[in-house]
Design a protein around this motif. Structure first.
Motif, short mmCIF file in Angstrom:
data_model
loop_
_atom_site.label_atom_id
_atom_site.label_comp_id
_atom_site.label_asym_id
_atom_site.label_seq_id
_atom_site.Cartn_x
_atom_site.Cartn_y
_atom_site.Cartn_z
N GLY A 270 0.78 -1.23 0.00
CA GLY A 270 0.00 0.00 0.00
C GLY A 270 0.81 1.28 0.00
N ALA A 271 1.93 1.31 0.71
CA ALA A 271 2.74 2.53 0.75
C ALA A 271 3.30 2.86 -0.64
N ALA A 272 3.78 1.84 -1.34
CA ALA A 272 4.28 2.06 -2.70
C ALA A 272 3.13 2.47 -3.63
N THR B 172 1.17 9.44 -10.70
CA THR B 172 0.30 9.30 -11.87
C THR B 172 -1.01 8.67 -11.41
N PRO B 173 -2.01 9.48 -11.14
CA PRO B 173 -3.27 8.94 -10.63
C PRO B 173 -3.90 7.93 -11.60
N PRO B 174 -4.27 6.76 -11.09
CA PRO B 174 -4.92 5.76 -11.94
C PRO B 174 -6.41 6.01 -12.05
N ASP B 175 -7.04 5.33 -12.99
CA ASP B 175 -8.49 5.37 -13.11
C ASP B 175 -9.14 4.37 -12.17
N LEU B 176 -8.35 3.39 -11.72
CA LEU B 176 -8.85 2.32 -10.87
C LEU B 176 -7.70 1.71 -10.10
N VAL B 177 -7.94 1.34 -8.84
CA VAL B 177 -6.97 0.60 -8.03
C VAL B 177 -7.54 -0.79 -7.78
N VAL B 178 -6.73 -1.81 -8.07
CA VAL B 178 -7.08 -3.20 -7.78
C VAL B 178 -6.09 -3.65 -6.71
N THR B 179 -6.59 -3.96 -5.53
CA THR B 179 -5.68 -4.25 -4.42
C THR B 179 -6.03 -5.52 -3.66
N ASP B 180 -4.97 -6.18 -3.22
CA ASP B 180 -5.07 -7.26 -2.24
C ASP B 180 -5.28 -6.57 -0.89
N MET B 181 -5.65 -7.31 0.12
CA MET B 181 -5.86 -6.71 1.43
C MET B 181 -4.73 -7.01 2.40
N MET B 182 -4.23 -8.24 2.39
CA MET B 182 -3.20 -8.64 3.34
C MET B 182 -1.82 -8.49 2.69
N LEU C 85 -4.61 1.33 2.80
CA LEU C 85 -4.51 2.01 1.50
C LEU C 85 -5.85 2.63 1.12
N ILE C 86 -6.92 1.85 1.23
CA ILE C 86 -8.25 2.37 0.89
C ILE C 86 -8.61 3.52 1.81
N ARG C 87 -8.35 3.39 3.10
CA ARG C 87 -8.66 4.47 4.05
C ARG C 87 -7.97 5.76 3.65
N ARG C 88 -6.68 5.66 3.30
CA ARG C 88 -5.93 6.86 2.92
C ARG C 88 -6.40 7.45 1.59
N LEU C 89 -6.73 6.59 0.65
CA LEU C 89 -7.27 7.09 -0.62
C LEU C 89 -8.58 7.83 -0.39
N ARG C 90 -9.45 7.28 0.43
CA ARG C 90 -10.76 7.89 0.70
C ARG C 90 -10.63 9.19 1.51
N ALA C 91 -9.60 9.28 2.33
CA ALA C 91 -9.42 10.46 3.18
C ALA C 91 -8.89 11.67 2.42
N ASP C 92 -8.29 11.48 1.27
CA ASP C 92 -7.70 12.57 0.50
C ASP C 92 -8.67 12.98 -0.60
N PRO C 93 -9.13 14.21 -0.61
CA PRO C 93 -10.07 14.65 -1.65
C PRO C 93 -9.53 14.47 -3.07
N HIS D 262 -12.14 9.86 -5.18
CA HIS D 262 -13.02 9.46 -6.29
C HIS D 262 -12.54 8.21 -7.03
N ILE D 263 -11.30 7.78 -6.78
CA ILE D 263 -10.74 6.63 -7.51
C ILE D 263 -11.43 5.35 -7.05
N PRO D 264 -12.06 4.62 -7.97
CA PRO D 264 -12.70 3.37 -7.57
C PRO D 264 -11.68 2.32 -7.14
N VAL D 265 -12.07 1.48 -6.19
CA VAL D 265 -11.19 0.44 -5.66
C VAL D 265 -11.87 -0.92 -5.76
N LEU D 266 -11.17 -1.85 -6.38
CA LEU D 266 -11.59 -3.24 -6.45
C LEU D 266 -10.66 -4.04 -5.55
N ALA D 267 -11.21 -4.68 -4.53
CA ALA D 267 -10.41 -5.51 -3.64
C ALA D 267 -10.51 -6.96 -4.10
N VAL D 268 -9.36 -7.58 -4.33
CA VAL D 268 -9.30 -9.01 -4.64
C VAL D 268 -8.62 -9.66 -3.45
#
Length: 117
Positions: free
Chosen positions: A34-36, A44-54, A63-71, A75-81
């Motif tokens: 998540g830090a990377a 370079t802001p993506p149109d979508l983030v696809v992330t593992d959780m662990m 990672l999702i918390r920080r993305l959501r906290a920054d205006p 708005h970037i959609p997140v798909l968790a796999v």
């Protein structure tokens, strides 16, 4: 073509997702935790983030918390796999592992579809 950021600590899974998305015509960047991923999002802001959780260093939930906290990134959609969907409550869509290529492409298409606003 959309820019997708794949975040997973497993290099083989990042490679597989990269291949799936590139074959579908998307531009793909990846990060091992998540830090990377946050650094990539800033550069370079993506149109979508696809992330593992662990993951080490910073997991997907943080990672999702920080993305959501920054205006600038909220708005970037997140798909968790993930193998543990309970950790991915703040994601827009949760796809359990193991998944098929058509399932992940359908989820990505739904998240990237215009909303008609």
């Amino acid at each position: 073509m959309c820019r997708i950021l794949v975040v997973d600590d497993e290099p083989d899974l990042r490679f597989i997702l990269r291949r799936i998305f590139e074959r579908a015509g998307h531009e793909v960047a990846d990060a091992g935790h998540g830090a990377a991923a946050l650094e990539c999002v800033i550069e370079t802001p993506p149109d979508l983030v696809v992330t593992d959780m662990m993951m080490p260093v910073m997991g997907g939930a943080e990672l999702i918390r920080r993305l959501r906290a920054d205006p600038a990134t909220a708005h970037i959609p997140v798909l968790a796999v993930t193998g543990n969907g309970q950790l991915a409550g703040a994601a827009d869509v949760v796809l359990p592992k193991p998944y098929q290529a058509d399932q992940i492409l359908a989820a990505v298409a739904a998240l990237l579809a215009p909303t008609g606003d």
